[in-house]
Every structure is written in C-alpha cells, then in structure tokens.
Design an enzyme around this catalytic site. Structure first.
Site, PDB file in Angstrom:
ATOM      1  CG  HIS A 554       5.612  -0.855  -8.588  1.00 33.94           C
ATOM      2  ND1 HIS A 554       6.178  -0.352  -7.438  1.00 33.94           N
ATOM      3  CD2 HIS A 554       4.353  -0.348  -8.650  1.00 33.94           C
ATOM      4  CE1 HIS A 554       5.283   0.411  -6.822  1.00 33.94           C
ATOM      5  NE2 HIS A 554       4.181   0.426  -7.536  1.00 33.94           N
ATOM      6  CG  HIS A 569       1.789   1.971 -11.615  1.00 34.06           C
ATOM      7  ND1 HIS A 569       1.385   0.667 -11.749  1.00 34.06           N
ATOM      8  CD2 HIS A 569       1.826   2.216 -10.275  1.00 34.06           C
ATOM      9  CE1 HIS A 569       1.173   0.143 -10.550  1.00 34.06           C
ATOM     10  NE2 HIS A 569       1.433   1.057  -9.643  1.00 34.06           N
TER      11      HIS A 569
END
Length: 651
Positions: A554, A569
């Site tokens: 992620h 992110h």
C-alpha cells in the site's frame, strides 16, 4: 528495457513448463519423504536374523545424513547464486540436479545386485555415498527450482500467475504419487506379499516417478527463460550461523519456529506412517490410494478458504481450530481398527486443516520480517524466509529415522504381513503413530498460545511505525546523490540542482492538511500534498531508487537521484487490508525512471473495506539527506500522473 515491461511472448509456455516441473518435483519429494522408508523397512533386505539390525542402521543413517544436509543447504543456495552460465543461474541446477537425483534414487530402490545379502556392510557404505549424492543434488534442484520465480519475470502479476500454476502442479504431483503407489507396485510385482508388493514392483514405481521428475526438470530447462537484471546480482552469502543469529535476536521468529518444529515433526511422522497402517494393521494396502486422492481434492478447496477464514476468525483462531480438528482425527484413527472407511475418514480429517496451518505459520514467519526490522533496525528477509524450509527438512529427517525404528520395533519389516503383526507390535506402532504426534502437536499449541504474539493487528501497527520512521534507517548509499542521469555515470549532481516532481497518480490535488490521517495532516510525516485518485495506477515521480517496500503493497518509498527521500502512501489505514486490492511492480533496491509504474490499487476494494483511498505524498528529511526546498507548480484542480506539480531544489 525493464523486465517488468518486457514482452512476455512465451509466458504461457513458461508457466505450463514450470507447472509440470513442480508436478514432477513434488512427485519425487513425496516418494522420497514418505514412501522410500516403506521400501527400506519392508523390501530392501531379505527376511532373516539381521534384517531388523540392518533396517535400524539404514534408518539412523538416513536421519543423520538428512540433518547434516541442513548445514550444507545455505551453501547450496550461495553456489547457485554464484553460478553464471549462458543458460542462467538456476536452470543448470534444475536440470542437472533433477537428472542426477533421479538416477540416484532409482539405484537406492534396489539391493544393488544382491549386496544387501552378500556384503551388507559394503552395501551400507555405498548406500551412504549414493544417498548423500542424491540428497545434495536434489537440494540443488529444489533450491534452484523454487528460486526461479523471481528470475522468470520482474512483473508481480506474472510472478503470481507462475506461482499459482506451480502450486496447482505441485499439489497434484504431491498427492498423485500417493494415489498410484500401491496400484503401480502391485501391478509390476511378481508376488503380492500380502498386498505390500515385492522389490521388483517398488523399483518400477521408483523408476516411473524418477523418470517423470527428470523429464519435467528438462522441460523447465528447455521452455523457461531466466531474465537478467542488475537486481539479481548476488550481494551477500548466507550461512547457517546467520540463520541461527536471526532466530536468537528475533523472539517472535524464534517462537513461531519452535512451534512449527514440534508441529511439523509430529504431523510428518503420522503422515509417513499412514501407508503402514493400511498395509500392516488393516491388511488392505490397495485401499490406501483413496486417502491421498481425497486429500488432494479437498486440499485445493481448503487453501482457497484460507483468506476468508483468517479474516473472519483471525490466524490465531484458525490455528487453534485446525489443531482441534486434527486431534479429533487422531482419536478417530486410533479407534479405526481394521475399518477402511473409518481410517480413511480419520486420514482426511487429519489432512484437511494442514494447508491452513501451513499458511498461518508462513504468514507469521513473513510478518516477523517487519517485526525484526523494527526491533533490530535492519531487514533480514532472505534469512527469515529460509527458516521454514529448514524446519520442514529437520522434521522430515527426524520422522524418517523414527519411521524406520518404529517399523523395526513393530515387526513391519521384510516378509511381514498384517497377519504376522503381534498385538505388542501393533501397540508399539499405534503409540508412535498416534500418541507421539498428538503430544508434539499439543506442545506446539502451548508454545503458540504463550509465546506467539504477532497478530494481524500487531503487524499492522508495526508496519505503520515503519512507515513513520522508514527514512531514519536508510543506508548511506540510499541517501547519497546517485551519480547517474540519462545514463551518464560521470555526471554527478551537485548542490542547487532542481528536479521536477511529477504527480504519481491521476486525480484531484488536495492540501495535505485536509486528509483524515492525523500523522500526515499534521506534517509530522513531512511536507507534501495529497491526491483524490481517479485511477488506480501509481507511477514514479522522478528518476531514482526504491528504498522501502511494504508487504501490504500500500506504500512505497523512493530516493531521487538528488538524494531526496519521498513516501507515496495509498489510502488511510489501508495497512489493515493486508495487501488485498494492492499490487506492487517494484522491489527494494530497484532503479526506476520517471513515469515507471510502481503500484496498482483498487479504489473500490479500499472503499468496500471502509477506508479512504486518498493518496498522500510526503518529503522527509534526515541527517543523511541533503537540504532542499519545495516550489509549488500546481496545488489544486485535476492532475495527470505525468504532470509536474513541484520543483525540488537541493541547497
């Protein structure tokens, strides 16, 4: 051209060839690990006064040789890494190791021209030499084969397809060998010997399986292609001492390793004795074929259920529930007597949860990589992941020795049938098949319950902390300016250099202070911006290097050629999704260029999980990185992933 974007062309051919390679590989492993000892105890030596003694010698010798081979294993991996031929690093060992080990195992399924009778101690000496040759070259084949996936492609999606094909092939091969063993042995045997077959039948079985293994290994050599890339250069050798060192310092890895050591030894012991049960307790070896057939079919569905079960009940509870089912199966097996139906049901119930526990242990060992990284300040991924195969081999080595000694003590040796086994022999056998494995599995449960604390939530917290502190532990060469621009290795950046920073994803620009994650919004993670994404592809914003990846895929951290660290992110609290909905196309240490694809994510999966899919970009500073200023080019409105949004100027 990067391998990630290279044309795949023969990708399907490579996947099918690799799958058949896994099929033959696991047929060979099943024959060696489970059924070779049955031949040794029941057919290698003619019945006589010295038979029990010789079987005991062979059993002890095999156990010692397999344990010694564990020390050699890391060096085998290093030798493979250092192999450099026009056929690649791995294929020479896959093919060569496959052929040599196949020839050796076929020889071991014979009495070597009657040496077992004429000169048994000479036979022992020759057996030891051939066995260690077989075991070492099988290990070369094994390590090289399973190490090929990263070499076949640098594309994560292609790797996953290849690994899936291989899992299917290995599952079918590993179970099919159990299905065919007794039909093949009895078909080629001149004498049935109470349904256990004779040495001719066992040799033909070994010859067929060894032939399949060798042919499929050759197929891997002919129809797969290793891709060369600078990332595959060997950087560091691994020793057994390093593996032990990681175990000592990573308490969660040590806890799950000890848990699995007891568990896998007990489970392997019972699995290895199942054919003996059908041969010498029930007296119907042909009926055994149904057990591995059912286990293979059910095992595929069990593996498919793991993600849903672990999400609903947690890995910890899956482990406890699986062990409870296995212990019930042991009790049922112990009272099955001569009933084929009860023994088969018990065997299926015992095998049913095994893939689930394997995945639980594998996931916890994998998560201990980040636990150790946070605790020790460095990442030992290769060393940590080498622990599980070593434990499997150790458990298999101990189980092989115990199986031989158990068969000898129970009288299940050459010339024996179900009718010749005494009540005392039956009691000895059942004690070793049921009581000992049950005790070992119960011990593993207590260790797991008391010592293993690395839950999914705990791991998510660890990864979250690593995200916040990733830039504090960068290696020196990750923060120094990379003296390569446009392929010119002599053109090093100096001070006051300016780099355009491209948007990493399509969407709408947002101020970082507006995001719902306080750590990013407050600026404690660094300066930056956010994007409300309109597409699920993340691209490199500049030329540089990947310096941190995360197992949940992620997020990714990069350092520019100027030495500027940045974290991209995807989403808020998406670490809790455990990688579901995310795909990574890069690896730690990989060189990337502006607009290279880094990640893919599914906004719908993120939103279905109740998370925010906002992409956050932050620039971090530490004592090793250069001072820099950010100049905004665009700070609002729609933006495309190859559009400049900032200028970064080093001072």
């Amino acid at each position: 051209m990067n391998d990630a974007t290279a044309p795949r062309g023969n990708g399907m051919t490579a996947r099918i060839s690799y799958s058949f390679g896994a099929f033959g590989h696991d047929m060979f492993y099943g024959m060696l690990s489970t059924y070779f000892m049955n031949f040794v105890t029941g057919h290698l030596f003619s019945s006589g006064a010295n038979t029990a003694k010789m079987v005991g010698y062979i059993s002890g010798l095999i156990m010692i040789l397999r344990i010694v081979e564990l020390v050699i294993d890391p060096y085998i991996g290093n030798a493979i890494d250092k192999t450099n031929t026009r056929w690649g690093h791995f294929k020479p060992w896959v093919v060569g190791g496959g052929i040599i080990s196949a020839v050796a195992i076929a020889i071991l399924f014979t009495n070597m021209g009657g040496l077992t009778t004429r000169s048994p101690y000479l036979y022992l000496a020759i057996f030891a030499v051939i066995y260690i040759v077989m075991d070492i070259f099988y290990s070369f084949n094994d390590v090289a084969f399973w190490s090929m996936i990263p070499a076949i492609s640098f594309d994560s999606e292609e790797r996953e397809k290849t690994a899936t094909f291989a899992r299917i092939g290995s599952t079918i091969g590993g179970n099919l060998v159990g299905v065919i063993i007794m039909p093949v042995v009895l078909f080629f045997s001149i004498k049935s010997n109470g349904g256990t077959g004779d040495d001719r039948g066992w040799f033909m079985f070994a010859l067929i399986v060894a032939g399949i293994s060798a042919i499929t290994a050759i197929g891997v050599g002919l129809f797969t292609h290793e891709k060369q890339n600078e990332l595959r250069e060997n950087k560091e050798s691994t020793t057994i001492g390093q593996v032990l060192g990681v175990l000592v310092h990573n308490d969660q890895l040590m806890s799950i390793a000890v848990t699995y050591l007891f568990y896998t030894t007990g489970v392997t012991l019972l699995n290895s004795l199942e054919l003996y049960y059908f041969q010498y307790i029930i007296g119907n070896s042909a009926a055994y074929s149904y057990l591995p057939l059912l286990n293979g079919v059910i095992g595929i569905f069990t593996v498919a259920l793991y993600p849903a079960l672990s999400k609903r009940f947690t890995r910890r509870n899956v482990f406890f529930g699986s062990v409870a089912i296995m212990l019930c199966a042991v009790v049922l097996f112990a009272f099955a007597g001569k009933s084929v139906v009860m023994a088969t049901i018990a065997g299926v119930l015992f095998a049913l949860p095994q893939p689930l526990n394997f995945l639980v242990v594998l996931m916890i060992i994998t998560d201990s990589v980040e636990y150790g990284q946070l605790k020790l300040g460095h990442r030992d991924e290769g060393l940590v992941l080498s622990v599980r195969p070593l434990l499997d081999k150790f458990g298999g080595a101990v189980a092989s020795g115990v199986v031989g000694l158990t068969a000898t003590a129970a009288g299940m040796i050459s010339g024996a049938t179900a009718d010749t086994i005494t009540s005392h022999g039956s009691l000895v056998f059942k004690t070793m098949m049921f009581a000992v494995p049950a005790v070992m599995v119960i011990i593993s449960v207590f260790i797991f319950a008391k010592k293993v604390k690395l839950s999914e939530q705990y791991h998510a917290e660890i990864v979250d902390e690593l995200e916040r502190t990733w830039h504090q532990n960068l290696a020196e060469d990750d923060t120094e300016a990379i003296a390569t621009r446009d392929g010119d290795e002599d053109a090093a950046y100096g001070s006051n250099s300016t780099t355009q920073f491209l948007a990493p994803v399509d969407g709408k620009l947002l101020p970082l202070a507006s995001v719902s994650d306080e750590a990013f919004a407050s600026g404690s993670m660094g300066e930056g911006f956010a994007i409300d994404p309109s597409a699920g592809d993340v691209y490199a914003p500049f030329d540089g290097k990947v310096v941190a990846t995360f197992p949940t895929n992620h997020a990714v951290a990069l350092v520019s050629d100027d030495g500027i660290p940045v974290l991209i992110h995807v989403g808020v609290n998406t670490v809790e999704m455990q990688g579901e909905g995310f795909v990574s196309f890069v690896h730690n240490g990989q060189r990337v260029h502006a607009d290279d694809k880094l990640l893919e994510f599914s906004s719908s999966a993120i939103k279905n999980a109740g998370k925010d899919d906002t992409v956050m970009v932050v620039f971090t500073k530490n004592e090793k990185s250069p001072d820099f200023d950010l100049t905004t080019i665009k700070d609002s409105g729609a933006v495309l992933h190859n559009e400049a949004v900032l200028e970064v100027t080093t001072k």
